[in-house]
Scaffold this motif. Structure first.
Motif, short mmCIF file in Angstrom:
data_model
loop_
_atom_site.label_atom_id
_atom_site.label_comp_id
_atom_site.label_asym_id
_atom_site.label_seq_id
_atom_site.Cartn_x
_atom_site.Cartn_y
_atom_site.Cartn_z
N VAL B 309 0.85 -1.20 0.00
CA VAL B 309 0.00 0.00 0.00
C VAL B 309 0.88 1.25 0.00
CG1 VAL B 309 -2.01 1.07 1.05
CG2 VAL B 309 -1.68 -1.38 1.28
N THR B 310 1.59 1.42 -1.10
CA THR B 310 2.52 2.55 -1.19
C THR B 310 2.37 3.30 -2.51
OG1 THR B 310 4.22 1.09 -2.12
CG2 THR B 310 4.26 1.41 0.26
N GLU B 311 1.26 3.09 -3.18
CA GLU B 311 1.03 3.77 -4.46
C GLU B 311 0.38 5.14 -4.21
OE1 GLU B 311 1.70 2.40 -7.58
OE2 GLU B 311 2.66 0.76 -6.49
N PRO B 312 0.58 6.07 -5.12
CA PRO B 312 -0.09 7.38 -4.94
C PRO B 312 -1.62 7.24 -4.91
CG PRO B 312 1.07 7.23 -7.06
CD PRO B 312 1.49 6.05 -6.25
N GLU B 313 -2.15 6.18 -5.50
CA GLU B 313 -3.59 5.96 -5.46
C GLU B 313 -4.07 5.54 -4.06
OE1 GLU B 313 -1.58 4.79 -7.71
OE2 GLU B 313 -2.36 5.29 -9.70
N HIS B 314 -3.16 5.15 -3.22
CA HIS B 314 -3.56 4.66 -1.89
C HIS B 314 -3.71 5.82 -0.90
CE1 HIS B 314 -1.82 0.53 -3.11
NE2 HIS B 314 -3.13 0.49 -3.19
N PRO B 315 -4.57 5.63 0.09
CA PRO B 315 -4.85 6.71 1.04
C PRO B 315 -3.57 7.28 1.67
CG PRO B 315 -6.35 4.86 1.39
CD PRO B 315 -5.36 4.42 0.37
N TYR B 316 -3.48 8.59 1.67
CA TYR B 316 -2.40 9.35 2.29
C TYR B 316 -1.05 9.24 1.58
CZ TYR B 316 -5.54 9.34 6.35
OH TYR B 316 -6.61 9.47 7.18
N MET B 317 -0.89 8.29 0.67
CA MET B 317 0.45 7.98 0.19
C MET B 317 0.99 9.00 -0.81
SD MET B 317 1.52 5.68 2.10
CE MET B 317 3.12 5.43 1.32
N GLU B 318 0.12 9.77 -1.40
CA GLU B 318 0.62 10.75 -2.36
C GLU B 318 1.56 11.74 -1.66
OE1 GLU B 318 -2.45 12.37 -4.74
OE2 GLU B 318 -1.05 12.93 -6.34
N GLY B 319 1.35 11.95 -0.38
CA GLY B 319 2.19 12.89 0.35
C GLY B 319 3.61 12.40 0.59
N TRP B 320 3.83 11.12 0.47
CA TRP B 320 5.12 10.57 0.89
C TRP B 320 6.05 10.28 -0.27
CZ3 TRP B 320 5.89 11.64 5.78
CH2 TRP B 320 4.79 11.72 6.65
N TRP B 321 6.41 9.01 -0.45
CA TRP B 321 7.52 8.64 -1.35
C TRP B 321 7.00 7.83 -2.54
CZ3 TRP B 321 10.82 11.83 0.60
CH2 TRP B 321 10.83 12.08 1.98
N PRO B 322 7.88 7.53 -3.50
CA PRO B 322 7.44 6.73 -4.65
C PRO B 322 7.01 5.31 -4.23
CG PRO B 322 9.53 7.84 -5.12
CD PRO B 322 9.27 7.98 -3.64
N PRO B 323 6.31 4.63 -5.10
CA PRO B 323 5.83 3.27 -4.80
C PRO B 323 6.94 2.36 -4.27
CG PRO B 323 4.87 4.00 -6.85
CD PRO B 323 5.83 5.07 -6.41
N GLY B 324 6.58 1.56 -3.29
CA GLY B 324 7.53 0.60 -2.73
C GLY B 324 8.37 1.15 -1.60
N HIS B 325 8.36 2.47 -1.42
CA HIS B 325 9.14 3.10 -0.36
C HIS B 325 8.22 3.26 0.84
CE1 HIS B 325 11.40 3.84 -4.02
NE2 HIS B 325 12.47 3.93 -3.27
N THR B 326 8.46 2.46 1.84
CA THR B 326 7.50 2.28 2.93
C THR B 326 7.53 3.40 3.96
OG1 THR B 326 9.14 0.96 4.09
CG2 THR B 326 7.58 -0.22 2.69
N ILE B 327 6.45 3.49 4.68
CA ILE B 327 6.39 4.41 5.81
C ILE B 327 6.34 3.60 7.10
CG2 ILE B 327 5.29 6.24 4.48
CD1 ILE B 327 2.64 5.43 5.88
N GLY B 328 6.41 4.31 8.25
CA GLY B 328 6.50 3.60 9.52
C GLY B 328 5.40 4.01 10.49
N TYR B 329 5.58 3.55 11.69
CA TYR B 329 4.60 3.75 12.74
C TYR B 329 4.20 5.20 12.93
CZ TYR B 329 3.13 4.25 17.62
OH TYR B 329 2.47 4.60 18.76
N GLU B 330 5.18 6.09 13.00
CA GLU B 330 4.92 7.49 13.36
C GLU B 330 4.04 8.20 12.34
OE1 GLU B 330 8.93 7.49 12.94
OE2 GLU B 330 9.13 9.23 11.65
N HIS B 331 4.04 7.69 11.12
CA HIS B 331 3.29 8.36 10.05
C HIS B 331 1.78 8.33 10.33
CE1 HIS B 331 7.18 7.45 8.34
NE2 HIS B 331 6.96 8.27 7.34
#
Lengths: 392, 392, 392, 392
Positions: B309-331
């Protein structure tokens, strides 16, 4: 932006570039002193870019005190002691050499350069400068990778025999994906082989040791792509995908493969190491985990274990959250900046240094030559200077 | 600390608490405007705590402009419009009611309160205040959980029939782990049943719907633990572990279990939903992934798919990094604050509101009563006010 | 069909039933002496069924020397010493009691009976007979489950605290799946709660110990289904899905859930055990693997390990293939028959005996009663005889 | 041993070899007619081996009617029409040619031969004989592999671009593992490169297409090992481990690696295929599963799905058990024999034929030559006969 503790020094940072890497590096400078006791503390002095409106806007958003639209002006600033180069690959050499000659410390994005010659000039400039230099191979600072390194160093895997690594993504899969600078030889250098491959080579050097010789193959599956302007198409002049075999100096065998045309793989940077006593596997898409097998467990209860690398005992993790609470991609840059600041304090360039970057470049270069020669190519000698790469 | 874009409003924040949750919330206020276009932009005005040396040091480290050692003083400040309560559970009710009466917006850590009565009073204060209120059930804002919600809402799972969830950790496994406030009834309320269980109940309410009745069992495996002072031991007066069955209003069956004494489970918050047309599974330890099965794929190529769940189409993910680049707990806290700020702009409390927190509390309360009654207990009526919880 | 080694005895087998279970049991008799040194060696004397054409055909295909269409005739045969009951659940009691009274050894498919009373009568008949009896709970003899048992017995998990188990399938998901005998109370007994649940209860008894009390909930999501004849529909009179909580005599807490309406789950029999020193997890869909965590590994390299249970050191595996070469579902029946033959040689009924089957039945029965009573029900006493189930 | 249905023909089988492969093949002949409607039905006439006591004992245990200690005698028997060669690799050529000249059908274990010249002679003998011939590359008949083939053929993956495969085991990891015939050039041919590598090459040919050229590297990590007699050591004269790159005729790039010195890998035969529209991954240690990604799912719900290949719709699975009930290693041989018997009935050699075996051998041979030449070697021409391998 960081509130400096009273007893800590400050270091002024100037960052070139504000896209993907610029955002990731900016975040690292903002965050590092919040989670780690760094000294000096970074002061985000200026962001640098040519388009004034864009760089001003980016500076505000990313937390920089000011901005510059002229790189020379940035280097002239007395309040900037550290230059961070996160711009496109064909600017690295020029920018880094100038920064070093201006007496700055330099952090440079990977791959270090677009050619072996550039890389050599950067190393020479770094030697002359005597300041701290570092290449931002951020994956060395994934806690799980750091743990892997410790296990290798402690001898828990025994003698290393096999390395296999792939970096697979899907961003070029769509034949309509545009012909960006990354896909043109003159700007993108060796293309994905350098972009993705340099990550793998750096990790292999870090975890297994120097690569002695290589042979590769490569292919471009989509030869024409729309220009970014959109109205015409142009030729892809780099290899889109590549694979190569490697022999390490210590006798281990390695396989490497990179491709950004793999359906379903987003950031599948995977490596596996097999030694005489154990094995390790890592996948960037699950970067908080390390798979480890120890032979001495015996067959009765032996098995690959999934270590969730989130304990305070694990590298870098004491700065973050309680066990089980994972970190993400951007944290690797925070760790890189932390170690860079420690290096600046100690007056010592942290690995990977520019020399490490040159060694990495020498491998990429050897792979490229092997494509034409259709035979093994040694990485042992810098073909420009004649000196051995290992002995730089 | 955020550089405010010229065209955006600012909102002053006062945060109570600076330990684990205080650090996570501070990070969210620091980061949110770097990655999302929020309006108003948070201004980190003051951190509040009783120990002046500690709170001053924390304020500096976490990026607050100033600090207060007296909660009343914090509420009196005109430059603070949003109060964030990240202190221990037994302070929530008092602090939140006071903040609401002072006309502040309030974000309160979960669980909302230590008792149903407290929760009810908080809801009443929130109604009177008319400001924005929210409970920080951060896991609703994991992108994968948000994606799960969308799939449920879109009917991709059909009629929901099964919910099963566990939250397993290991931090109480060591019998020498100290008897903190969390393990005493008077300060820790329902203990892990509330601490961990409220996460699961909130997710169940969010994803499946209201819980109608429950029956549970619970146990304390280590009954004496060393006092934090270290020289004596004291009695654990909460249940360490608990499990319960639930019937949802829509006819689905649920199972829940929480335990912080599980070897090898660090933050294993796992839930699975089965409907007439599909299934979903989530594990917090792999929070960037969602496992999904669609029945209409048919047996030939059907299978649980692992969505990264790291695509720009996924909730909140457009704000972060390109696909496949994961986020963590604090996000997850950044996303919570983002939605809170959007709510403040819109003048609408974002879910989970204090009323949602009360509904959650009503379930925990019903489970606790079921332990004594040894039979099913309805959650349908607020046992204090007599009104139905659903109809609050 | 087996070629008997000169120095081994033979035992004549008569099998009732030739559908799914009959095929699996036939395979076990054909294969056991090919892979294990059993003594006596089974002789596949006769298959028994009412439809002569069908049973003759099945006997030939499955490897039986002959067949019988009358159960009494089967029992009269002197060349049959072991009766295997693989027919529908409502025939178990009658067939088993008759076989025992005829002095035969008996292997009976699970669940032992359709009611507690039937199970009690079967135990009494077994006691009177003095021959060997066994219930075919084949999953006890998955090598990974056997390994789990050894680790529990060796104390590697410490004191057991948690058991959680589900058995999820999808064969009833389709609302057009027909109303077979399994979905009618009079023939199918407790339905999936007994069919699937008895597997879980047997494993829980085997791995954790006696269950003291239970409380459950259950639901039928598709209440009308087409009759097998196809032209009309009929009412489902068993519960399709069920969940229950359990307290074990040793203080552990358990959760259980069964459902054959779960999209994507084919044979997801999953259990997890947590003790004070370690954890174990098993999934039938990956039956050659056991997940194990040992607390004493410490946080630095601790993690759930995936043991591939295919080494010669692992239970039963020396009889099969080299490490890494997996076995399948049917092998569990071969292991069951192997242990049954060993038991016959030793004159001792191997677990699970009919008494174990009765204990299992007592739990299912208690769960069913708890549905009506809406409170906890003790399994400690046989409600028919008044004696404690544990003390049978 | 099989009871022959009245309306089916019988074929007499003679099997050479009774160790690992002999056991697996014997099982296949015993089991095939129990689960599949084969015609002819195999009659297990004779097992062949030189040591009379051993072969007599094996014949009884494995279910053969009789035995022979002389291979010529076996070929003379009129009641044997099918010869199965499961003996050591250096006997394949002699035995197969003799059997073909005697007018028998032949199933030969892989790798087909120990050299390209042997393989060529076997193909010629097969052409002259006109009987049915087949190489036992059993992994083609794993249901998941068969499903992979169907998806490739149906175009679900689009144009194939990448193949990557490893076969990793651990049986040579122990330096005290003895110097068996497999580790001596004169008996073991190309060693693990042939033994393990031929599996991978056959799968690559089956799933992707002909390999055009290769380059490899190889290593022997443990150069001296104890002789099987145990009192002295001897030199390992094959390469223990090898890796190679390949170019397929259709333009795809491949990587291959084999090693039996990998801690924790037992039978890790893993391959992955990436096309323009999808990806597939398979791991023999989880042989009932296939990982599949379809690009057209889009990013929102796209993800690698784990197909549990146990549905009646899946290849070969209708013969076995209900969905979710897995099969094991030995079943692949049952499927191979089923297809062989179908081929005998149809008078057509099923793939992989001896010609396919020769093509496979040509690749292994090219890899070996590339080790010495240190450059790419074409597999396109049979270096003995001069004819193209593809055009055989």
């Amino acid at each position: 932006m960081t509130e400096r503790p009273m007893d800590r020094a400050e270091i002024g940072v100037g960052l070139v570039g504000y896209r993907f890497m610029g955002r990731a590096h900016s975040n690292a400078y903002r965050q590092v002193a919040r989670f780690f006791d760094v000294d000096p503390v970074p002061r985000m002095v200026a962001l640098c870019g040519r388009n004034e409106a864009a760089v001003r806007d980016a500076a505000r958003r990313l937390g920089w005190e000011g901005y510059e639209t002229n790189y020379e002006r940035l280097l002239e600033r007395e309040d900037v002691q550290l230059i961070d180069i996160s711009s496109a690959g064909d600017t690295h050499c020029e920018f880094a050499v100038a920064a070093l000659e201006a007496g700055k410390h330099v952090l440079c994005e990977k791959p270090l350069a677009n050619s072996l010659d550039e890389a050599r000039r950067m190393v020479e400039a770094a030697r002359r400068a005597g300041t701290v230099n570092m290449v931002c191979h951020n994956y060395r600072r994934v806690p799980a990778v750091r743990l892997a390194k410790r296990l290798v160093k402690e001898g828990r895997l025994g003698e290393i025999r096999h390395w296999r690594a792939v970096y697979l993504q899907d961003w070029l899969l769509d034949p309509e994906a545009p012909l960006t600078w990354r896909l043109r030889r003159e700007t993108g250098g060796a293309g994905p082989l350098a972009d993705l491959g340099s990550h793998l080579v750096d990790l292999a050097h870090y975890l297994v040791g120097p690569i002695a010789e290589v042979i590769g193959t490569a292919e471009t599956f989509v030869r024409e792509r729309p220009l970014p302007s959109g109205d015409r198409t142009g030729e892809v002049t780099v290899n889109e995908a590549a694979a190569f075999l490697a022999r390490f100096e210590n006798g281990a065998i390695g396989t490497f493969e990179v491709s950004p045309l793999v359906p379903g793989r987003k950031a599948h940077e995977y490596f596996e190491i097999n030694g005489s006593r154990g094995s390790i596997a890592f996948d960037l898409e699950r970067m908080n985990e390390l798979q480890v097998y120890f032979e001495d467990e015996g067959p009765y209860t032996g098995g690959f274990r999934r270590i969730l690398v989130t304990e305070p005992e694990h590298p870098y993790m004491e700065g973050w959250w309680p066990p089980g609470h994972t970190i993400g991609y951007e944290h690797t840059f925070v760790h890189t900046v932390k170690d860079l600041l420690d290096g600046i304090r100690a007056g010592e360039s942290p690995a990977p240094t520019f020399e490490d970057g040159l060694r990495c470049q020498a491998v990429i270069d050897a792979v490229e030559r092997s494509l034409g020669e259709r035979g093994w190519v040694s990485t042992g000698r810098n073909p420009v200077s004649g000196e051995t790469v290992a002995g730089l």
